[in-house]
Write a protein that holds these residues in place. Structure first.
Motif, PDB file in Angstrom:
ATOM      1  N   TYR A 180     -24.306 106.357 107.199  1.00 39.71           N
ATOM      2  CA  TYR A 180     -22.888 105.913 106.535  1.00 39.71           C
ATOM      3  C   TYR A 180     -23.306 105.497 105.198  1.00 39.71           C
ATOM      4  N   ALA A 181     -24.219 104.496 105.246  1.00 40.07           N
ATOM      5  CA  ALA A 181     -24.685 103.850 104.057  1.00 40.07           C
ATOM      6  C   ALA A 181     -25.576 104.963 103.063  1.00 40.07           C
ATOM      7  N   THR A 182     -26.200 105.695 103.764  1.00 39.26           N
ATOM      8  CA  THR A 182     -26.844 106.724 102.828  1.00 39.26           C
ATOM      9  C   THR A 182     -25.912 107.635 102.193  1.00 39.26           C
ATOM     10  N   ALA A 183     -25.030 108.197 102.923  1.00 41.70           N
ATOM     11  CA  ALA A 183     -23.885 109.032 102.427  1.00 41.70           C
ATOM     12  C   ALA A 183     -23.165 108.285 101.437  1.00 41.70           C
ATOM     13  N   TYR A 184     -22.828 107.182 101.729  1.00 39.14           N
ATOM     14  CA  TYR A 184     -21.847 106.184 100.820  1.00 39.14           C
ATOM     15  C   TYR A 184     -22.507 105.868  99.478  1.00 39.14           C
ATOM     16  N   THR A 185     -23.808 105.435  99.654  1.00 37.07           N
ATOM     17  CA  THR A 185     -24.500 105.385  98.371  1.00 37.07           C
ATOM     18  C   THR A 185     -24.581 106.764  97.374  1.00 37.07           C
ATOM     19  N   ALA A 186     -24.946 107.714  97.843  1.00 38.20           N
ATOM     20  CA  ALA A 186     -24.911 108.891  97.396  1.00 38.20           C
ATOM     21  C   ALA A 186     -23.453 109.441  96.835  1.00 38.20           C
ATOM     22  N   PHE A 187     -22.382 109.022  97.542  1.00 39.20           N
ATOM     23  CA  PHE A 187     -21.269 109.226  97.008  1.00 39.20           C
ATOM     24  C   PHE A 187     -20.724 108.052  95.977  1.00 39.20           C
ATOM     25  N   ALA A 188     -21.300 106.903  95.840  1.00 41.43           N
ATOM     26  CA  ALA A 188     -20.855 106.183  94.741  1.00 41.43           C
ATOM     27  C   ALA A 188     -21.732 106.279  93.535  1.00 41.43           C
ATOM     28  N   LYS A 189     -22.806 106.847  93.730  1.00 42.43           N
ATOM     29  CA  LYS A 189     -23.673 107.395  92.525  1.00 42.43           C
ATOM     30  C   LYS A 189     -23.538 108.951  91.976  1.00 42.43           C
ATOM     31  N   GLY A 190     -22.432 109.424  92.655  1.00 44.69           N
ATOM     32  CA  GLY A 190     -22.517 111.087  92.482  1.00 44.69           C
ATOM     33  C   GLY A 190     -21.422 111.587  91.626  1.00 44.69           C
ATOM     34  N   ASP A 191     -20.402 110.691  91.269  1.00 45.73           N
ATOM     35  CA  ASP A 191     -19.359 111.363  90.601  1.00 45.73           C
ATOM     36  C   ASP A 191     -19.654 112.204  89.072  1.00 45.73           C
TER      37      ASP A 191
END
Length: 276
Positions: A180-191
């Protein structure tokens, strides 16, 4: 639904559900969820299409990526999954982070994508929104998980919405925290990772969100659609982030219309549309 797994070239296992027959439709869920989060769409769309709902890395039964993976690694994973399916170009729909992945595949590997749909996607967040998601990513990496706040943000008190909220809560409580943390970090930085690439998307594109989604806003949806070559935007009134669960009939209708575009039924034209 038939539960299946694929061994990808990276030696990671990807788990997915497979239902229906016909033209393939790949569904990619959002961060913290799992493939079953598409249950209203799987039931409705599998009557006419082969629906493949996949667990994102580190979610459900799919193996996680490396802890420092960013959005391009998730996109590469999706490319490997589509190639392993060996079905040729597929229709791809993503929700939330899944929409970033879907758009990334459409930008980098257009040969694999027949149509692309982005549900509750993010696009060039402002500084305030970006800092908020980065803070949440940092909290997750520290081992803290807040389930109540997103549930209050995503659902109102109507009983029908609370039924969906309880299912979402069960998925959030069962998710692997590191994945979850890995994916959310990618999500947070990926816009912004593939934001400039929207101009390259030539296949029929659907960009859909809820009018009351404060993070995946109607303005973002319109900007994505305007940047693409052949896109339609649908804004569903009085709905929030989990619109595929809270307004399934409207979402299914929009997806069915999108799946007809560019085929034998009708030509595609670039349009902007708001659904009330």
């Amino acid at each position: 639904m038939t539960s299946k797994t694929l061994q990808l070239s990276s030696n990671r296992v990807a788990h997915y559900f497979d239902q229906g027959a016909g033209e393939p439709l790949l569904l990619i869920h959002g961060v913290g969820m799992q493939a079953q989060a598409w249950y209203p769409q799987i039931d409705a769309l599998s009557r006419d299409f082969r629906v493949i709902a996949v667990d994102m890395p580190g979610h459900g039964q799919s193996a996680a990526l490396d802890a420092e993976a960013e959005l391009p690694q998730f996109v590469q994973w999706a490319v490997a999954f589509i190639e392993a399916l060996d079905m040729g170009p597929v229709n791809v729909a993503g929700h939330s982070m899944g929409s970033l992945i879907a758009a990334g595949v459409a930008v980098t590997r257009p040969d694999l994508v027949k149509r692309v749909a982005v549900l509750n996607g993010v696009y060039r967040r402002n500084d305030t929104a970006r800092q908020a998601v980065l803070q949440r990513a940092a909290e997750l990496r520290s081992g803290a998980i807040d389930i109540d706040t997103p549930l209050r943000r995503w659902f109102n008190e109507d009983e029908a919405q609370q039924v969906a909220a309880r299912r979402v809560e069960s998925w959030l409580r069962s998710v692997d925290l590191q994945g979850y943390a890995t994916a959310y970090t990618a999500f947070a930085k990926g816009d912004e990772t593939y934001a400039d690439g929207w101009r390259l998307i030539a296949c029929p594109a659907l960009v859909l969100t809820g009018s009351d989604d404060p993070n995946s806003t109607p303005l973002m949806a319109k900007q994505m659609a305007q940047a693409a070559r052949n896109a339609k935007v649908v804004v569903i009134e009085n709905e929030r982030h989990m619109v595929n669960l809270t307004a399934p009939d409207k979402v299914n209708r929009a997806l069915q219309n999108w799946l007809r575009v560019g085929g034998d039924h009708e030509p595609h034209e670039a349009t902007l549309k708001s659904e009330v």
